[in-house]
Design an enzyme around this catalytic site. Structure first.
Site, PDB file in Angstrom:
ATOM      1  N   HIS A 226     -24.394  39.035 -15.948  1.00  0.00           N
ATOM      2  CA  HIS A 226     -24.893  38.068 -14.976  1.00  0.00           C
ATOM      3  C   HIS A 226     -26.017  38.636 -14.122  1.00  0.00           C
ATOM      4  O   HIS A 226     -26.300  38.103 -13.048  1.00  0.00           O
ATOM      5  CB  HIS A 226     -23.752  37.550 -14.083  1.00  0.00           C
ATOM      6  N   ARG A 283     -34.518  35.356   0.387  1.00  0.00           N
ATOM      7  CA  ARG A 283     -35.244  36.633   0.403  1.00  0.00           C
ATOM      8  C   ARG A 283     -36.256  36.618  -0.722  1.00  0.00           C
ATOM      9  O   ARG A 283     -36.328  35.668  -1.503  1.00  0.00           O
ATOM     10  CB  ARG A 283     -34.274  37.797   0.194  1.00  0.00           C
TER      11      ARG A 283
END
Length: 686
Positions: A226, A283
């Site tokens: 992942h 971010r």
């Protein structure tokens, strides 16, 4: 106006932010842990402040120490990079409270998106499409497969795919434990796992004056555990209607939380083209360079300008071309992505020469250089290599060429996997999805068909280079005994044994071996030219120097670059010898071998009893199976211990069914590679 920036991070992202800061005329301040005291980001900064300790929890995650460092160094702004404290609303508030400029989104926006469960509630209210959550307590076979996800954090931590209801409870506990360890929050939720879905994301940039840009799409479907491995922009093959829908949903998500700065909205797109919101990363993303390349923007510079209060133009620039990024990791994909440590004896990734009028540009973002150590405490990513060209095919070709031409010595990497992935038919046809490595990893990590021949030629080049005279020495012949550590380019790294010396006949010999074969290199010194090989039909020596050997093999001229780690060329027990040669059209994967003399050191398995569980890498014991103690009955394959190294957890399982007779590892213990963790006595066969 900002005059000095502290980057609350390390490695390549700190170096990346410093590069832009210098271009804007800003002073730069680094922070560093003890292992990073001489890291590249510290060397690149104008000033640096020590954060005592090694573990992230004691250093880069200590917001109070980071703020003290900024004030002590005279910085007036803080850039968080990605990871660590970048999505910590409390840290953002503390930065602002200290009178510093926060180069990031408002703390309230970070907080709103910090929990994936709360973020999904917000997105549902904003009309963004979502996958319906599944209550694990009431899950049935009809709900399978399920994806368990940590509500806090990211990077693949605390994620599990469940295909069997009987495994759900254990996987929930494991996911919660990993999430608690990584993020301090054990909340886990479940949702349907979409088979063969694509991970598509939209870069957004917003100012404080109401403008929100959607800067195109990125496809990040090639993932391991992942975590992204290869990313590209724009996402190929999307219908215009779907691309527009994704842009609109991303802008809606940003407006829903009054976003400001750079952020990314991630979606899962099903095989039939339905998009679902995954999360918003508040971010800068690791893969931001592909967007920068396509839009000709510096996102870090724009982050700084937005933080200073500047307004964005009403519309972003028009995109041009295609960009692809590959993440170069210090890991062994064939061994369950096992992180690798060591010292980078050589680390060079060349950019191809520009050819007008439309050159393919190659960019390398890294936090490492020649001679830098790769330790156990942080993420194993060494670099990001990005190629931008007018077309997708040209960008991929440039990226493959750059990776193949790189010289990386001292640490095993995933470089060959990257090249094989980029040249795989599914990738070249833009038909990849998140299950790519699940389907193809075995084939992608198989040794090349000509691996034995390549290793034999590499051993020959090493022996000939060792026999060649130095520039200031008389012509001499020298022993050439090597054993091949990685027969396939950038493959497995083994603990090596063996030995070799010259024969009594005047023919110097050496041995090189991979996991299956032993190569003997025999050559005759010559006073009128390079040594000539013996018993190597079809191979002719054209030139031999200490660092460069030219062979003609089967009619093809090949240049081998040889580097010996030891400075003592006459030492019988010299250290590694690195041999690189250019890929061939038939085999575009990197052709690199690491050879070492024999003997060197013994394999820990050779000096332990059967049933011994050895640490496969340096790391920290973060979990021990409940109730495990000497005398416990265990079954084959049962997880006994969990090691954490480079931000990844690795299970240590019982090699057989039987009785645990010894447990040497303790919770929190730091263990070295090859350390004895436990011993299992196999039960007698009936």
């Amino acid at each position: 106006m900002i005059t000095s920036v502290l980057v609350a991070n390390r490695g390549e992202i700190a170096v990346r932010v410093f590069r832009t800061a210098r271009a804007l005329g800003l002073a730069t301040v680094a922070v560093h842990s003890d292992p990073d005291a001489d890291a590249l980001h510290v060397r690149e900064a104008d000033a640096a402040v020590r954060l005592p300790g090694a573990a992230p929890a004691d250093t880069y995650l200590r917001g109070d120490l980071v703020i003290e460092a900024a004030l002590a160094a005279g910085a007036d702004a803080v850039h968080p990079g990605y990871g660590f404290l970048s999505e910590n609303a409390g840290f953002a508030r503390a930065v602002l409270a200290a009178g510093l400029v926060w180069i990031g989104p408002p703390p309230e926006a970070i907080e709103a998106m910090a929990s994936k469960t709360r973020a999904k509630e917000l997105m549902r209210a904003a009309g963004v499409p979502l996958l319906d959550p599944v209550d694990p307590a009431g899950a049935t076979r009809a709900d399978l497969p399920l994806l368990l996800k940590a509500a806090a954090g990211g990077g693949g931590r605390g994620m599990r795919v469940v295909r069997d209801l009987h495994e759900l409870k254990a996987e929930l506990d494991a996911a919660a434990a990993e999430a608690r360890s990584a993020f301090g929050d054990g909340e886990v939720f479940a949702e349907p796992y979409v088979e063969r879905g694509r991970h598509i994301e939209v870069q957004v940039l917003a100012d404080g004056h109401g403008t929100v840009w959607a800067l195109g799409t990125r496809d990040c479907s090639l993932q391991r555990r992942h975590q992204k491995v290869i990313e590209e922009a724009p996402a190929p093959g999307l219908p215009d209607s779907l691309r527009t829908a994704l842009h609109e949903a991303a802008v809606a998500a940003a407006r829903a939380v009054s976003y400001r700065g750079a952020g990314t909205v991630e979606f899962l797109v099903t095989a039939d083209g339905r998009p679902y919101f995954l999360e918003m990363n508040t971010r800068l993303q690791v893969e931001h360079p592909v967007t920068e390349a396509v839009f000709s923007l510096d996102l870090v510079a724009l982050q700084i300008r937005v933080a200073e209060g500047a307004a964005l133009p009403p519309e972003p620039p028009e995109p041009a071309g295609h960009a692809v990024e590959a993440r170069l990791y210090a890991e062994d994909p064939a061994e369950d992505w096992r992180p690798q440590t060591g010292t980078l004896a050589t680390f060079r990734i060349p950019a191809p020469p520009a050819v007008p009028p439309a050159p393919a540009a190659v960019r390398v973002d890294t936090g490492y250089a020649d001679g830098d150590p790769v330790g156990i405490h942080y993420d194993p990513m060494l670099a990001k290599v990005i190629a931008h060209a007018p077309t997708r095919a040209e960008a991929v070709r440039a990226l493959v060429r750059a990776l193949s031409a790189a010289r990386i010595h001292g640490v095993a990497t995933n470089r060959e996997l990257l090249v094989r992935s980029l040249t795989h038919p599914e990738f070249t046809a833009a038909r990849t999805d998140t299950g790519f490595y699940e389907r193809h990893l075995g084939a992608l990590t198989e040794p090349a068909p000509d691996a034995g021949r390549a290793a034999s030629l590499a051993a020959a080049a090493a022996a000939l280079a060792a026999a060649a005279p130095a520039a200031d020495a008389p012509l001499t012949a020298r022993l050439g005994g090597w054993r091949n550590v990685r027969s396939a380019p950038q493959s497995r790294s083994y603990r090596v044994t063996g030995g070799g010396r010259g024969t009594d006949t005047g023919t110097d010999t050496g041995t090189g071996t991979d996991t299956d074969s032993v190569y003997e290199v025999r050559y005759l010194p010559s006073h009128s030219g390079p040594p000539q090989l013996v018993d190597h039909p079809g191979v002719r020596v054209l030139a031999a120097e200490p660092h460069r050997v030219v062979l003609e093999a089967d009619g093809i001229r090949r240049v081998f670059h040889v580097k010996q780690k030891s400075n003592n060329r006459d030492a019988v027990a010299a250290e590694e010898v690195y041999v690189d040669t250019a890929p061939t059209p038939a085999h575009p994967a990197p052709n690199a071998h690491t050879l070492i003399p024999v003997p060197r050191f013994t394999d820990p398995q050779d000096r332990t009893l059967p049933g011994s569980l050895l640490a496969p890498m340096p790391g920290t014991v973060v979990r021990i199976a409940e109730g495990l103690a000497p005398g416990s009955t265990v079954t084959a394959g049962q997880p006994l211990l969990w090691l954490e190294a480079m931000k990844m957890e690795h299970r240590i399982v019982s090699p057989a069914s039987g009785t645990l007779t010894a447990l040497h590892a303790g919770l929190g213990h730091q263990v070295e590679f090859g350390a004895l963790l436990a011993v299992v006595q196999e039960a007698p066969q009936p």
